[in-house]
Design a protein around this motif. Structure first.
Motif, PDB file in Angstrom:
ATOM      1  N   SER A   1       9.941   1.082  -1.802  1.00  0.00           N
ATOM      2  CA  SER A   1       8.488   1.226  -1.699  1.00  0.00           C
ATOM      3  C   SER A   1       7.866  -0.146  -1.881  1.00  0.00           C
ATOM      4  O   SER A   1       8.447  -1.034  -2.511  1.00  0.00           O
ATOM      5  CB  SER A   1       7.953   2.198  -2.751  1.00  0.00           C
ATOM      6  OG  SER A   1       8.150   1.668  -4.053  1.00  0.00           O
TER       7      SER A   1
ATOM      8  N   THR B   1       4.062  -1.932  -2.876  1.00  0.00           N
ATOM      9  CA  THR B   1       2.661  -1.865  -3.271  1.00  0.00           C
ATOM     10  C   THR B   1       2.053  -3.234  -3.053  1.00  0.00           C
ATOM     11  O   THR B   1       2.513  -4.226  -3.640  1.00  0.00           O
ATOM     12  CB  THR B   1       2.529  -1.459  -4.746  1.00  0.00           C
ATOM     13  OG1 THR B   1       3.249  -0.248  -4.974  1.00  0.00           O
ATOM     14  CG2 THR B   1       1.067  -1.269  -5.119  1.00  0.00           C
TER      15      THR B   1
ATOM     16  N   LEU C   1      -7.753   2.148   5.298  1.00  0.00           N
ATOM     17  CA  LEU C   1      -7.061   0.881   5.478  1.00  0.00           C
ATOM     18  C   LEU C   1      -8.010  -0.171   6.045  1.00  0.00           C
ATOM     19  O   LEU C   1      -7.966  -1.341   5.658  1.00  0.00           O
ATOM     20  CB  LEU C   1      -5.852   1.055   6.397  1.00  0.00           C
ATOM     21  CG  LEU C   1      -4.688   1.867   5.828  1.00  0.00           C
ATOM     22  CD1 LEU C   1      -3.582   2.008   6.861  1.00  0.00           C
ATOM     23  CD2 LEU C   1      -4.139   1.213   4.556  1.00  0.00           C
TER      24      LEU C   1
ATOM     25  N   TYR D   1       1.202  -0.927   7.099  1.00  0.00           N
ATOM     26  CA  TYR D   1       0.474  -0.136   6.109  1.00  0.00           C
ATOM     27  C   TYR D   1       0.419   1.345   6.460  1.00  0.00           C
ATOM     28  O   TYR D   1       0.011   2.162   5.619  1.00  0.00           O
ATOM     29  CB  TYR D   1      -0.945  -0.690   5.943  1.00  0.00           C
ATOM     30  CG  TYR D   1      -0.968  -2.035   5.254  1.00  0.00           C
ATOM     31  CD1 TYR D   1      -0.874  -2.124   3.865  1.00  0.00           C
ATOM     32  CD2 TYR D   1      -1.059  -3.214   5.988  1.00  0.00           C
ATOM     33  CE1 TYR D   1      -0.890  -3.354   3.228  1.00  0.00           C
ATOM     34  CE2 TYR D   1      -1.073  -4.452   5.359  1.00  0.00           C
ATOM     35  CZ  TYR D   1      -0.987  -4.512   3.975  1.00  0.00           C
ATOM     36  OH  TYR D   1      -0.998  -5.733   3.352  1.00  0.00           O
TER      37      TYR D   1
ATOM     38  N   ASP E   1       5.048   5.309   5.304  1.00  0.00           N
ATOM     39  CA  ASP E   1       4.948   6.153   4.110  1.00  0.00           C
ATOM     40  C   ASP E   1       5.303   5.412   2.830  1.00  0.00           C
ATOM     41  O   ASP E   1       4.850   5.792   1.743  1.00  0.00           O
ATOM     42  CB  ASP E   1       5.858   7.381   4.259  1.00  0.00           C
ATOM     43  CG  ASP E   1       5.377   8.329   5.350  1.00  0.00           C
ATOM     44  OD1 ASP E   1       4.170   8.269   5.693  1.00  0.00           O
ATOM     45  OD2 ASP E   1       6.195   9.110   5.861  1.00  0.00           O
ATOM     46  N   ASN E   2       6.123   4.352   2.940  1.00  0.00           N
ATOM     47  CA  ASN E   2       6.588   3.667   1.728  1.00  0.00           C
ATOM     48  C   ASN E   2       5.716   2.472   1.358  1.00  0.00           C
ATOM     49  O   ASN E   2       6.072   1.689   0.465  1.00  0.00           O
ATOM     50  CB  ASN E   2       8.041   3.202   1.894  1.00  0.00           C
ATOM     51  CG  ASN E   2       8.194   2.107   2.928  1.00  0.00           C
ATOM     52  OD1 ASN E   2       7.409   2.025   3.880  1.00  0.00           O
ATOM     53  ND2 ASN E   2       9.192   1.255   2.747  1.00  0.00           N
TER      54      ASN E   2
ATOM     55  N   GLU F   1       1.832   1.031   0.256  1.00  0.00           N
ATOM     56  CA  GLU F   1       0.499   1.368  -0.246  1.00  0.00           C
ATOM     57  C   GLU F   1      -0.312   0.093  -0.439  1.00  0.00           C
ATOM     58  O   GLU F   1       0.157  -0.870  -1.058  1.00  0.00           O
ATOM     59  CB  GLU F   1       0.578   2.116  -1.576  1.00  0.00           C
ATOM     60  CG  GLU F   1      -0.791   2.502  -2.121  1.00  0.00           C
ATOM     61  CD  GLU F   1      -0.727   3.209  -3.462  1.00  0.00           C
ATOM     62  OE1 GLU F   1      -1.790   3.660  -3.939  1.00  0.00           O
ATOM     63  OE2 GLU F   1       0.373   3.305  -4.035  1.00  0.00           O
TER      64      GLU F   1
ATOM     65  N   VAL G   1      -3.433  -1.496  -2.308  1.00  0.00           N
ATOM     66  CA  VAL G   1      -4.248  -1.227  -3.491  1.00  0.00           C
ATOM     67  C   VAL G   1      -5.340  -2.291  -3.584  1.00  0.00           C
ATOM     68  O   VAL G   1      -5.042  -3.473  -3.791  1.00  0.00           O
ATOM     69  CB  VAL G   1      -3.389  -1.250  -4.773  1.00  0.00           C
ATOM     70  CG1 VAL G   1      -4.272  -1.050  -6.012  1.00  0.00           C
ATOM     71  CG2 VAL G   1      -2.310  -0.180  -4.698  1.00  0.00           C
TER      72      VAL G   1
ATOM     73  N   TYR H   1       1.199   0.320 -12.103  1.00  0.00           N
ATOM     74  CA  TYR H   1       2.072   0.529 -10.946  1.00  0.00           C
ATOM     75  C   TYR H   1       3.482   0.080 -11.331  1.00  0.00           C
ATOM     76  O   TYR H   1       3.740  -1.116 -11.457  1.00  0.00           O
ATOM     77  CB  TYR H   1       1.560  -0.250  -9.737  1.00  0.00           C
ATOM     78  CG  TYR H   1       0.281   0.313  -9.168  1.00  0.00           C
ATOM     79  CD1 TYR H   1       0.308   1.252  -8.142  1.00  0.00           C
ATOM     80  CD2 TYR H   1      -0.955  -0.065  -9.683  1.00  0.00           C
ATOM     81  CE1 TYR H   1      -0.871   1.795  -7.640  1.00  0.00           C
ATOM     82  CE2 TYR H   1      -2.136   0.475  -9.189  1.00  0.00           C
ATOM     83  CZ  TYR H   1      -2.084   1.397  -8.161  1.00  0.00           C
ATOM     84  OH  TYR H   1      -3.251   1.943  -7.672  1.00  0.00           O
TER      85      TYR H   1
END
Length: 544
Positions: A199, A201, A310, A338, A341-342, A344, A346, A369
């Motif tokens: 993932s 972030t 986004l 972006y 699914d993996n 994000e 912020v 996080y």
């Protein structure tokens, strides 16, 4: 043991290698000191995933030697860091430069001795040099801002700055990765690691205008075509506005709205920095033109992102800042990342990062996080940072850091009043990474320094320093030029506003590469007007 030499070159990147070569060709006893274990400069330190050129490979080259240019063949338009590093090794080997460089050695202190007109330079490896000249080829973007957040030392995972990325790399497969920063570097990292991390972030403070990169491979025909243009590049690159092969071709007022749109569409499709550096120069001065071009780029980004959330996070808004007043990144499918699914995004402008905790990144509202790896793409203390981190003492108790903490001033960006026989490249108030193809500018600056030292020797002078009046005149010209642009009104590393407490000034010369070259040559032709050449009091014999 102190080694006595004519000149010490700090850094073995693009500028340092060429400066070492030139002074050695003059017959000077010159030595290089490099903190890294090999040559490469920025292309040694910045080995993060996705690092690559955004200048076309065939113009990011030395132009002084035909065979040096034509005997190297690039594989694509915008090569990646490993290939660029191999090119730097090729240059060092062809010119046999390594024998005159001490690697894994960092200059820590330099003290000017006025009576002799010489410098004592110390390194962290215990070496001491007694040298007439010090030439700082330390890079425009080479002082990483490492300690940006409270608690970094408590993080249980791995934390790295992109400008100090480990040579052995990082194992990111399946990991929870956080990326802080979405400037040009962060974008390259994000688009590259998205397919392999568990993932990701991305902490977004300032949305960026981006342009898509088109990166065709080069076969024998393409390589032969660009090599045949060397003579053209030698004539045009040093005299263009930004040191690129393209230059501003269009005048906004001369075009209809339909023509402007057609020009923007055509240049955008080129897949390079051309929209920024060769569309309409008025975008840097006229707010209405800036906004229209900015809106064009926003529309292109929004069409790809599609998602309103986004778009809100990642696309600059009207009134934030204009396209081109920040460094413009090139990207390859960055925006599409972006939608995975993996991944994000912020936003942290209104809810900033409060600290790094053992588990990961904590925001001001208390949200944490959890992460395994944090990649900090948080930038550099640009222009002045690398030299100011060396303890440099000039005349009359002056320190370079102390002077630049008060006000960032130079003469031509190659010398500083109060620091005789100290030259610099890629420094404040000269063309550099903000609006210049760096090899074009660094070649010009090192050649000017070399010619200056030759002129000193011809006159029998042993010391050169800008006069106070000469420095005032250059700073005034620089500021008049810079303050006429929208760049000066924008907060970014261009103005030093990314470093708390740093004096605000546009760090790069904005009058154009060709204009700077002409002004620098005019100063030389007038006997180095604005500089004072003299003989040190204790020099017994004339310089040869």
């Amino acid at each position: 043991m102190t080694r006595k030499i004519d000149a010490l070159v700090i850094g073995a990147g693009v500028a340092g290698l060429y400066q070492l070569h030139q002074l050695r060709e003059m017959g000077m006893d010159v030595h290089g000191v490099e903190a890294a274990s090999d040559v490469g400069g920025t292309w040694y330190w910045n080995r993060y995933p996705g690092a690559k050129f955004d200048s076309e490979s065939y113009i990011y080259q030395y132009l002084f030697d035909e065979s040096l240019y034509t005997d190297w063949t690039w594989s694509e338009r915008f090569p990646a860091q490993p290939e660029i590093e191999r090119w730097m090794h090729y240059v060092a080997d062809r010119l046999d430069l390594r024998k005159d460089i001490t690697f894994s050695s960092k200059v820590t202190k330099a003290v000017y001795r006025a009576a002799e007109g010489r410098w004592t330079v110390e390194t962290d490896s215990g070496d001491t040099y007694d040298t007439q000249f010090v030439i700082g080829c330390t890079g425009m973007l080479s002082a990483p801002l490492k300690d940006r957040f409270k608690g970094q030392e408590t993080f249980k995972g791995q934390i790295v700055h992109t400008g100090l990325y480990p040579k052995e790399g990082l194992d990111l497969e399946g990991k929870r990765v956080g990326v802080i920063g979405i400037g040009a570097t962060g974008i390259q990292v994000i688009q590259t690691i998205a397919p392999i991390v568990g993932s990701m972030t991305v902490f977004v403070r300032t949305p960026q205008y981006v342009l898509p990169m088109k990166n065709p491979k080069y076969g024998p025909a393409e390589a032969a075509a660009y090599k045949a243009r060397l003579g053209e590049f030698q004539k045009t690159l040093p005299n263009s506005f930004t040191g690129f092969e393209y230059d501003f071709e269009h005048v906004w007022a001369d075009c209809t709205p339909e023509q402007r749109r057609a020009i923007l569409e055509e240049i955008h499709a080129d897949g390079s920095l051309k929209l920024w550096l060769a569309s309409f120069g008025e975008m840097f001065f006229d707010e209405a033109v800036s906004e229209e071009i900015s809106q064009f780029v926003r529309e292109k980004m929004e069409a790809r992102l599609k998602d309103p959330r986004l778009i809100d996070i990642l696309v600059p808004k009207a009134g934030d800042y204009g396209f081109g007043t920040h460094r413009v990144p090139l990207e390859m499918n960055y925006l599409e990342v972006y939608r995975q699914d993996n991944v994000e995004a912020v936003p942290v402008k209104d809810n900033p990062i409060a600290e790094i905790v053992p588990e990961g990144v904590k925001l001001e509202d208390g949200t944490v996080y959890p992460l395994d790896v944090i990649i900090m793409a948080v930038g550099f203390d640009a222009g002045s940072g690398a030299l100011a981190r060396i303890d440099i003492h000039g005349r009359d108790g002056m320190t370079l850091k102390g002077e630049w903490d008060k006000d960032i001033r130079t003469t031509l960006g190659v010398q500083k009043y109060g620091f005789p026989n100290l030259f610099m490249t890629g420094a404040p108030l000269a063309p550099s990474a903000a609006l210049c193809n760096m090899t074009t500018c660094l070649q010009q600056q090192t050649e000017w320094i070399t010619d200056c030292i030759k002129a000193m020797r011809a006159k029998g002078a042993t010391v050169i320093e800008p006069t106070a009046e000469g420095e005032d005149a250059w700073v005034k010209h620089h500021d008049e030029t810079a303050n006429a642009t929208l760049i000066a009104k924008t907060n970014s590393w261009y103005t030093g506003s990314n470093v708390p407490g740093k004096p605000r000034r546009v760090l790069s010369y904005t009058g154009g590469v060709g204009t700077y070259r002409a002004k620098a040559q005019e100063i030389a032709d007038k006997g180095y007007e604005g500089f004072a050449m003299s003989r040190a009091p204790e020099m017994a014999e004339p310089a040869e």
